[in-house]
Design an enzyme around this catalytic site. Structure first.
Site, PDB file in Angstrom:
ATOM      1  CE1 TYR A   1     -63.991 -62.008 -85.856  1.00 32.04           C
ATOM      2  CE2 TYR A   1     -66.271 -62.062 -86.602  1.00 32.04           C
ATOM      3  CZ  TYR A   1     -64.965 -62.517 -86.700  1.00 32.04           C
ATOM      4  OH  TYR A   1     -64.649 -63.479 -87.636  1.00 32.04           O
TER       5      TYR A   1
ATOM      6  CG  HIS B   1     -63.339 -68.080 -84.369  1.00 32.80           C
ATOM      7  ND1 HIS B   1     -63.587 -66.851 -83.786  1.00 32.80           N
ATOM      8  CD2 HIS B   1     -62.781 -67.794 -85.575  1.00 32.80           C
ATOM      9  CE1 HIS B   1     -63.202 -65.894 -84.594  1.00 32.80           C
ATOM     10  NE2 HIS B   1     -62.708 -66.447 -85.691  1.00 32.80           N
TER      11      HIS B   1
END
Length: 312
Positions: free
Chosen positions: A46, A131
């Protein structure tokens, strides 16, 4: 480990789709804290680490034993200072001073956790998720999971798991790896519940927690009236899903409930769901999320949705 039923997703702290500020991120965390939220989720992906930096700065004023932070591994950030004049190509408006490199090796996982600890300003991480390992099963399920187990044994992380937008591979992780929790994005929502039975069964039998994320299905459930240009899975929503979302919205309206309120609360009706993570950019969005979570919803609404075949 106990998670608050509502968690703050900090992807937008990393300038997802548009710029935000450190001040806005701090204000969002302050509002979340004031309203009882104690679970915060982020990832190196992010904003090329910017989300972790801003979330860490915002949490510095709070007692470490009173909040839970999850971050993720699998995308290692490799410095590219020569690209500082360019913008990241991953959807975040931040200078491309790093590039993402898929890496589920022992060294890569340990480096990723060390760098996350530095960015967050913490000495331990509560939850570490593998992830989006969709295309990296072999490495993620062996060296990736094994290294997270090492880190858990060392006390560097408290719990480990995987975060994905599919159920099949999460079932494989739950069956084959010693994980504590999974993050299921967009696959258990007011709109979509298909394919979760096997995951829920193995999670229940093995005591694995489930965190629900992407509960608005890329915005399709985020407004009381579903617009024509609504998205699903980060692309324009197909006509059949637009129609289904509108049918759900009509039922909600008959009971005096807004569609987003029902979207926030629906996953939490299942006792296997530990928390719902809602993406947040500002303090105002925190207020909206908490209000949606706290809205009184009659049982009759859920009964009508189920009887109409709109939910399972």
């Amino acid at each position: 480990m106990t998670l608050t039923e509502l968690g703050l997703g900090a992807a937008q702290f990393g300038n997802l789709n548009r710029e935000t500020t450190l001040e806005a991120s701090i204000e969002a965390v302050e509002e979340a804290w004031a309203r009882g939220i104690r679970y915060f989720d982020t990832a190196p992906h992010y904003g090329l680490g910017l989300s972790e930096q801003r979330l860490g700065a915002a949490l510095q004023r709070y007692p470490r034993d009173q909040f839970v932070v999850s971050t993720k591994v699998g995308r290692l950030l490799v410095p590219t200072p020569e690209n500082a004049a360019e913008l990241d190509d991953g959807g975040f408006l931040t200078p491309a001073v790093y590039r993402r490199e898929w890496n589920f090796s022992r060294d890569g996982i340990r480096r990723s956790i060390d760098e996350s600890l530095t960015r967050l300003g913490l000495d331990s991480i509560d939850i570490a998720f593998l992830h989006d390992p969709d295309d990296h099963w072999q490495a993620a399920s062996t060296t990736g999971a094994d290294t997270l187990i090492e880190l858990r044994d060392e006390g560097v992380v408290r719990a480990i798991g995987a975060g994905m937008n599919q159920t099949a591979m999460l079932v494989d992780f739950a069956r084959q790896c010693d994980i504590d929790v999974v993050m299921l994005a967009g696959r258990y929502t007011l709109l979509e519940q298909s394919g979760v039975d096997e995951l829920f069964a193995i999670a229940e039998s093995r005591g694995i927690g489930i965190v629900a994320a992407a509960i608005y299905n890329s915005g399709l459930l985020s407004q009381p009236v579903v617009p024509e240009n609504a998205h699903y899975n980060y692309a324009p929503a197909p006509p059949e899903l637009l129609a289904r979302a509108r049918d759900i919205a009509e039922v909600c309206a008959r009971w005096g409930v807004a569609l987003p309120d029902a979207a926030v609360q629906f996953p939490l009706r299942n006792p296997l769901i530990s928390s719902v993570v809602v993406g947040t950019r500002t303090a105002e969005q925190v207020v909206s999320s908490v209000d949606r979570y706290a809205t009184a919803i009659p049982d009759g609404l859920w009964d009508e949705l189920r009887e109409a075949g709109l939910t399972r």
